[in-house]
Design an enzyme around this catalytic site. Structure first.
Site, PDB file in Angstrom:
ATOM      1  N   TYR A 141       0.895  -1.138   0.148  1.00  0.00           N
ATOM      2  CA  TYR A 141      -0.025   0.180  -0.087  1.00  0.00           C
ATOM      3  C   TYR A 141       0.787   1.260   0.089  1.00  0.00           C
ATOM      4  O   TYR A 141       0.524   2.291  -0.749  1.00  0.00           O
ATOM      5  CB  TYR A 141      -0.700   0.099   1.155  1.00  0.00           C
ATOM      6  CG  TYR A 141      -2.235  -0.515   1.240  1.00  0.00           C
ATOM      7  CD1 TYR A 141      -2.338  -1.866   0.630  1.00  0.00           C
ATOM      8  CD2 TYR A 141      -3.205   0.094   1.349  1.00  0.00           C
ATOM      9  CE1 TYR A 141      -3.439  -2.685   0.806  1.00  0.00           C
ATOM     10  CE2 TYR A 141      -4.643  -0.560   1.272  1.00  0.00           C
ATOM     11  CZ  TYR A 141      -4.711  -1.607   0.995  1.00  0.00           C
ATOM     12  OH  TYR A 141      -5.986  -2.426   0.753  1.00  0.00           O
ATOM     13  N   ASP A 188      -3.148 -18.187   0.905  1.00  0.00           N
ATOM     14  CA  ASP A 188      -4.113 -18.851  -0.077  1.00  0.00           C
ATOM     15  C   ASP A 188      -4.822 -19.900   0.674  1.00  0.00           C
ATOM     16  O   ASP A 188      -6.018 -20.116   0.670  1.00  0.00           O
ATOM     17  CB  ASP A 188      -3.309 -19.498  -1.364  1.00  0.00           C
ATOM     18  CG  ASP A 188      -2.228 -20.377  -1.003  1.00  0.00           C
ATOM     19  OD1 ASP A 188      -1.495 -20.184   0.192  1.00  0.00           O
ATOM     20  OD2 ASP A 188      -1.863 -20.874  -1.933  1.00  0.00           O
TER      21      ASP A 188
HETATM   22  C1  IPM Z   1     -10.449  -1.207   3.914  1.00  0.00           C
HETATM   23  C2  IPM Z   1     -10.661  -0.438   2.349  1.00  0.00           C
HETATM   24  C3  IPM Z   1      -9.568   0.542   2.255  1.00  0.00           C
HETATM   25  C4  IPM Z   1      -8.324  -0.374   2.176  1.00  0.00           C
HETATM   26  C5  IPM Z   1      -9.563   1.336   1.012  1.00  0.00           C
HETATM   27  C6  IPM Z   1     -10.839   2.122   0.841  1.00  0.00           C
HETATM   28  C7  IPM Z   1      -8.471   2.124   0.572  1.00  0.00           C
HETATM   29  O1  IPM Z   1     -10.887  -1.543   1.487  1.00  0.00           O
HETATM   30  O2  IPM Z   1     -10.316  -0.269   4.836  1.00  0.00           O
HETATM   31  O3  IPM Z   1     -10.496  -2.334   3.868  1.00  0.00           O
HETATM   32  O4  IPM Z   1      -8.079  -1.246   1.170  1.00  0.00           O
HETATM   33  O5  IPM Z   1      -7.653  -0.415   3.198  1.00  0.00           O
END
Ligand code: IPM
Ligand code: MG
Length: 351
Positions: free
Chosen positions: A135, A217
């Site tokens: 991320y 998985d």
């Molecule tokens: C979550 C959501 C977020 C993530 C998005 C909205 C960025 O899916 O909080 O699980 O991927 O973390």
């Protein structure tokens, strides 16, 4: 106690409004400050996480967040998209520990995507690392030597990041059944190999907790085959994102799952794990219970009000037992009526 309310987009404002009503009914000295976030903030100010919102967030004791995501904004540059607001809050506030409890309320066995006899055993917490992994690594779209566009997102964890989420995992397990399952992909990824090594190192400090490891998985498969085997799962950002959505449907509905995102000092952002659901926004069809349960987690983890948290959770359980069902649970109650059902139980208990 100052609570920042960040309703956001889509069904966010509807569900946050119900959670606010529940909080206000508790008779605690709570004050609320609302701020714009996500697509709503972009449309009003040109940025999904404006400085004013960040200032409200920093000045509060806890944050209650709705959802972000708006199809109108899908074509914007990534840094202006609504999702950047929640990612920015997690990063800016250092909210590295995400707790996502999933349990099946007995009354909702028929709403689970699983057969009732399998679903009834679901009672787990997914501890998801929230400020690292693919991320937040370097990312972009570049051109290869042969002229092809190539997208890339770097997956990386340093040992300090793994160690601090490991501690949260072990502590969470210690407070429950003393079993911790670490989910990774160590058979393929170096990031996961380090993750696993650090988990094993940390386990030495928690001899009373039994640590196991599972490839992601297999974990996805086991979650639908035999979810009752899990108690506390600790995993990285991407795997935790996916597994928590899956766990929510096993436990009845994505409209039921709350979450807490905590920093090192216990300050937190609380949000339902569902998204902004633009298809049903403004129609009163959203289930507010995940947000109400998130408010309960806020009372417990950030506001030092465990009894109030218990009351809210008991009121939700009793409202469900009394037949309150929004469309996602197979019923016809509106968002407001679901809030009313919880409030009715709370008020009856106060009198
Ligand atoms: C979550 C959501 C977020 C993530 C998005 C909205 C960025 O899916 O909080 O699980 O991927 O973390
Ligand atoms: Mg998600």
């Amino acid at each position: 106690m100052r609570i920042a309310l960040l309703p956001g987009d889509g069904i966010g404002p509807e569900v946050v409004a119900e959670a606010r009503r529940v909080l206000e009914a508790l008779g605690l000295p709570l004050s609320f400050e609302e701020a714009l976030v996500g697509g709503a903030a972009y449309k009003a100010t040109g940025h999904p996480l404006p400085p004013a919102t960040l200032a409200v967030a920093r000045a509060s004791d806890a944050l209650l967040f709705g959802a972000v995501g708006d199809p109108d904004c899908d074509a914007l540059d990534r840094h202006l998209r609504p999702e950047q607001a929640i990612l920015g809050l997690r990063r800016e506030l250092g909210l590295f520990a995400n707790l996502r409890p999933a349990r099946l309320y007995p009354e909702l066995a028929d709403a689970s995507a699983l057969r009732p006899e399998i679903a009834t055993r679901i009672d787990m917490v997914i501890v998801r690392e929230l400020t690292g992994d693919v991320y937040f690594g370097e990312k972009g779209i570049r051109t290869t030597p042969s002229g092809l566009r190539q997208g890339y997102d770097v997956m990386a964890y340093d040992e300090g990041e793994v160690r601090r989420i490991a501690k949260v995992g072990f502590e969470t397990a210690r407070a429950r059944s003393r079993r911790l399952c670490s989910v990774d992909k160590a058979n393929v990824l170096e990031t996961s190999q380090l993750w696993r090594d650090v988990m094993i190192e940390e386990a030495a400090h928690y001899p009373d907790v039994e640590l196991s490891h599972m490839y992601v998985d297999n974990a996805a498969m086991q979650l639908v085959r035999n979810p009752g085997q899990f108690d506390v799962i600790v995993t990285g950002n991407l795997f935790g994102d996916i597994l928590s959505d899956q766990a929510s449907m096993c436990a009845g509905s994505i409209g039921m799952l709350p979450s807490a995102s905590l920093d090192a000092a216990g300050k937190g952002l609380y949000e339902p794990i569902h998204g902004s659901a633009p298809d049903i926004a403004g129609k009163g069809k959203a289930n507010p219970l995940a947000t109400i349960l998130s408010a309960a987690m806020m009372l417990r983890y950030s506001l030092g009000q465990p009894e109030a948290a218990d009351r809210v959770e008991a009121a939700v359980a009793q409202a469900l037992a009394g037949g309150a069902r929004s469309p996602d649970l197979g019923g016809a109650r509106s968002t407001r009526e679901m809030g009313d059902a919880v409030l009715a139980v709370l008020q009856a208990a106060i009198v």
